[in-house]
Scaffold this motif. Structure first.
Motif, short mmCIF file in Angstrom:
data_model
loop_
_atom_site.label_atom_id
_atom_site.label_comp_id
_atom_site.label_asym_id
_atom_site.label_seq_id
_atom_site.Cartn_x
_atom_site.Cartn_y
_atom_site.Cartn_z
N PHE A 264 0.83 -1.21 0.00
CA PHE A 264 0.00 0.00 0.00
C PHE A 264 0.87 1.26 0.00
O PHE A 264 0.54 2.25 -0.67
CB PHE A 264 -0.92 0.02 1.22
CG PHE A 264 -2.04 -0.98 1.17
CD1 PHE A 264 -2.56 -1.45 -0.03
CD2 PHE A 264 -2.60 -1.48 2.36
CE1 PHE A 264 -3.60 -2.37 -0.06
CE2 PHE A 264 -3.64 -2.39 2.34
CZ PHE A 264 -4.13 -2.85 1.13
N SER A 265 1.96 1.24 0.74
CA SER A 265 2.81 2.43 0.82
C SER A 265 3.46 2.73 -0.53
O SER A 265 3.61 3.90 -0.90
CB SER A 265 3.88 2.25 1.90
OG SER A 265 4.83 1.27 1.56
N VAL A 266 3.84 1.69 -1.26
CA VAL A 266 4.42 1.89 -2.60
C VAL A 266 3.36 2.45 -3.54
O VAL A 266 3.63 3.35 -4.35
CB VAL A 266 5.00 0.56 -3.15
CG1 VAL A 266 5.46 0.74 -4.59
CG2 VAL A 266 6.15 0.09 -2.28
N VAL A 267 2.13 1.93 -3.45
CA VAL A 267 1.03 2.45 -4.26
C VAL A 267 0.80 3.93 -3.96
O VAL A 267 0.64 4.74 -4.89
CB VAL A 267 -0.26 1.64 -4.01
CG1 VAL A 267 -1.46 2.33 -4.66
CG2 VAL A 267 -0.12 0.22 -4.54
N ILE A 268 0.79 4.30 -2.69
CA ILE A 268 0.56 5.69 -2.31
C ILE A 268 1.63 6.59 -2.90
O ILE A 268 1.31 7.65 -3.47
CB ILE A 268 0.53 5.82 -0.76
CG1 ILE A 268 -0.73 5.17 -0.21
CG2 ILE A 268 0.59 7.29 -0.34
CD1 ILE A 268 -0.70 4.98 1.31
N VAL A 269 2.88 6.20 -2.79
CA VAL A 269 3.97 7.01 -3.34
C VAL A 269 3.80 7.18 -4.85
O VAL A 269 3.93 8.29 -5.38
CB VAL A 269 5.34 6.37 -3.03
CG1 VAL A 269 6.45 7.06 -3.82
CG2 VAL A 269 5.64 6.45 -1.55
N GLY A 270 3.51 6.10 -5.54
CA GLY A 270 3.34 6.18 -6.99
C GLY A 270 2.17 7.05 -7.40
O GLY A 270 2.27 7.85 -8.33
N VAL A 271 1.06 6.92 -6.68
CA VAL A 271 -0.15 7.68 -7.00
C VAL A 271 0.09 9.18 -6.81
O VAL A 271 -0.33 9.99 -7.64
CB VAL A 271 -1.34 7.20 -6.13
CG1 VAL A 271 -2.49 8.18 -6.20
CG2 VAL A 271 -1.80 5.82 -6.60
N VAL A 272 0.77 9.57 -5.73
CA VAL A 272 0.95 11.00 -5.46
C VAL A 272 2.14 11.59 -6.22
O VAL A 272 2.15 12.80 -6.49
CB VAL A 272 1.13 11.27 -3.94
CG1 VAL A 272 -0.04 10.73 -3.15
CG2 VAL A 272 2.43 10.71 -3.42
N ASN A 273 3.10 10.76 -6.59
CA ASN A 273 4.35 11.29 -7.15
C ASN A 273 4.40 11.28 -8.66
O ASN A 273 5.17 12.02 -9.26
CB ASN A 273 5.53 10.51 -6.58
CG ASN A 273 6.84 11.27 -6.68
OD1 ASN A 273 6.93 12.41 -6.23
ND2 ASN A 273 7.85 10.65 -7.26
N ASN A 274 3.58 10.42 -9.29
CA ASN A 274 3.60 10.35 -10.76
C ASN A 274 2.38 11.08 -11.31
O ASN A 274 1.25 10.65 -11.11
CB ASN A 274 3.59 8.89 -11.21
CG ASN A 274 3.84 8.75 -12.71
OD1 ASN A 274 3.39 9.58 -13.51
ND2 ASN A 274 4.56 7.72 -13.10
N PRO A 275 2.59 12.20 -12.03
CA PRO A 275 1.45 12.98 -12.54
C PRO A 275 0.60 12.23 -13.55
O PRO A 275 -0.54 12.62 -13.81
CB PRO A 275 2.12 14.20 -13.16
CG PRO A 275 3.53 13.78 -13.45
CD PRO A 275 3.90 12.80 -12.40
N LYS A 276 1.14 11.15 -14.13
CA LYS A 276 0.39 10.40 -15.13
C LYS A 276 -0.56 9.38 -14.50
O LYS A 276 -1.45 8.85 -15.18
CB LYS A 276 1.35 9.67 -16.07
CG LYS A 276 2.20 10.60 -16.93
CD LYS A 276 3.10 9.81 -17.86
CE LYS A 276 3.96 10.73 -18.74
NZ LYS A 276 4.86 9.95 -19.63
#
Length: 355
Positions: A264-276
């Motif tokens: 979940f933490s990896v998903v959160i980082v990706g969701v907030v950090n990647n504008p795409k």
């Protein structure tokens, strides 16, 4: 200072709705009504893991907020931090304790009442003394205790050692109940204390909040590796992996919650950090904003629905009626609460903003 992140409202909405879904089926199961809990093949996510997602989100957001505040002001205002948390959490928390007490007849023991009123519902839960008419409030105690301690630890620890300390805490806290259980079985033989430790650590997941805090700090400090795990393909893969494992009831014998907390933490980082990576919709953003209300009110609504809707053997008709009433009433009441009762306190909360 902008502490709003795209995608997180949608993750909150998913977590809140899964909790409601899981609790409806759990209450059906306890009432000997055919339930998805009895099936090993039907798509049905574990509602406990939805709470783990909430914990990781909380650790991420609070830590990012603390980093930003210290960058902006050079310090941490503990008064402002605690007042913001109190004004956001306590009004609904104490409202549901009062409402459930007035509307649902149950055995409210002195110990349960004392622990829940002093924001230790997770301790009450571990002692089998939880709040019977709204037992889900145990997790609010976990978050409040984390909010009480974490800013102090954050303030004291040197920043260059913060990441390492969070990882070490995650590992040590995750291992402790298993190490204690091993020693207890072979040496101590304290059965009641062992049961309490297991129940407490099953619910009080400070380690899952710590991994969220680690990610929040890393994003705020723009660590290089954050960009690597935010690659669109990798983020998409982790989103699909988390959905697949969660919704198809993947189980580990040990460290189940910790395993999902990392994913979940990896998903959160990706969701907030990647504008795409765009997962928000108008509906999911709306539900995310009222997700705290959904979580707080839903059990009381389920209890009232079960009181007045009786199962007559027609499962499809019963499920349609039950789910329609529970979800519509929960969302409607949560929205009304958000735009009226909660807004009053949220407006006061703005006075303690660090903007």
């Amino acid at each position: 200072m902008n502490n709003y992140f795209k995608g997180l409202d949608t993750l909150r909405a998913i977590a809140a709705l899964v909790v409601v879904w899981g609790h409806v089926e759990n209450v059906k199961y306890n009432a000997s009504i055919p339930s998805l809990e009895e099936s090993s093949s039907i798509l049905f996510p574990d509602s406990h893991l939805a709470v783990i997602l909430f914990f990781v989100l909380s650790g991420f957001l609070i830590t990012h907020l603390l980093v930003n505040e210290r960058d902006k002001t050079g310090d941490i205002s503990f008064k402002s931090f605690y007042m913001r948390r109190i004004l956001r959490i306590w009004p609904l928390y104490y409202a549901i304790i009062l409402l459930s007490y007035l509307l649902i007849e149950a055995n409210y023991t002195f110990k349960s009442t004392l622990l829940c009123l002093t924001i230790f519902p997770n301790i009450a839960h571990a002692l089998d003394q939880g709040w019977p008419s709204s037992p889900q409030i145990w997790s609010i105690g976990v978050e409040e205790q984390f909010y009480l301690l974490w800013p102090l630890v954050f303030y004291v620890l040197p920043e260059k050692r913060l990441s390492l300390c969070l990882i070490l805490f995650f590992i040590a806290y995750s291992l402790f109940p298993h190490v204690y259980g091993f020693i207890n079985v072979r040496r101590l033989h304290q059965e009641e204390l062992g049961i309490f430790i297991n129940k407490l650590f099953y619910g009080t997941k400070f380690n899952c909040m710590a991994i969220g805090a680690f990610m929040g700090f890393s994003v705020a400090r723009k660590k290089k590796w954050v960009n690597y795990i935010s690659h669109y393909i990798l983020v998409t893969a982790f989103i699909l992996l988390s959905i697949g494992l969660w919704f198809f009831r993947f189980k580990l014998s040990y460290f189940q919650d910790e395993f999902f907390a990392v994913i979940f933490s990896v998903v959160i980082v990706g969701v907030v950090n990647n504008p795409k990576v765009l997962i928000d919709t108008k509906l999911s953003s709306f539900l995310g904003k009222i997700s705290y209300g959904i979580y707080i009110y839903h059990w009381l609504i389920i209890m009232l629905a079960f009181k007045y809707i009786h199962y007559d053997g027609n499962l499809m008709q019963y499920n349609i009626l039950l789910y329609s009433i529970v979800f519509i009433a929960t969302i409607l009441i949560s929205w009304l609460s958000y735009i009226s009762y909660e807004r009053f306190f949220l407006n006061i909360k703005k006075r303690y903003s660090t903007h």
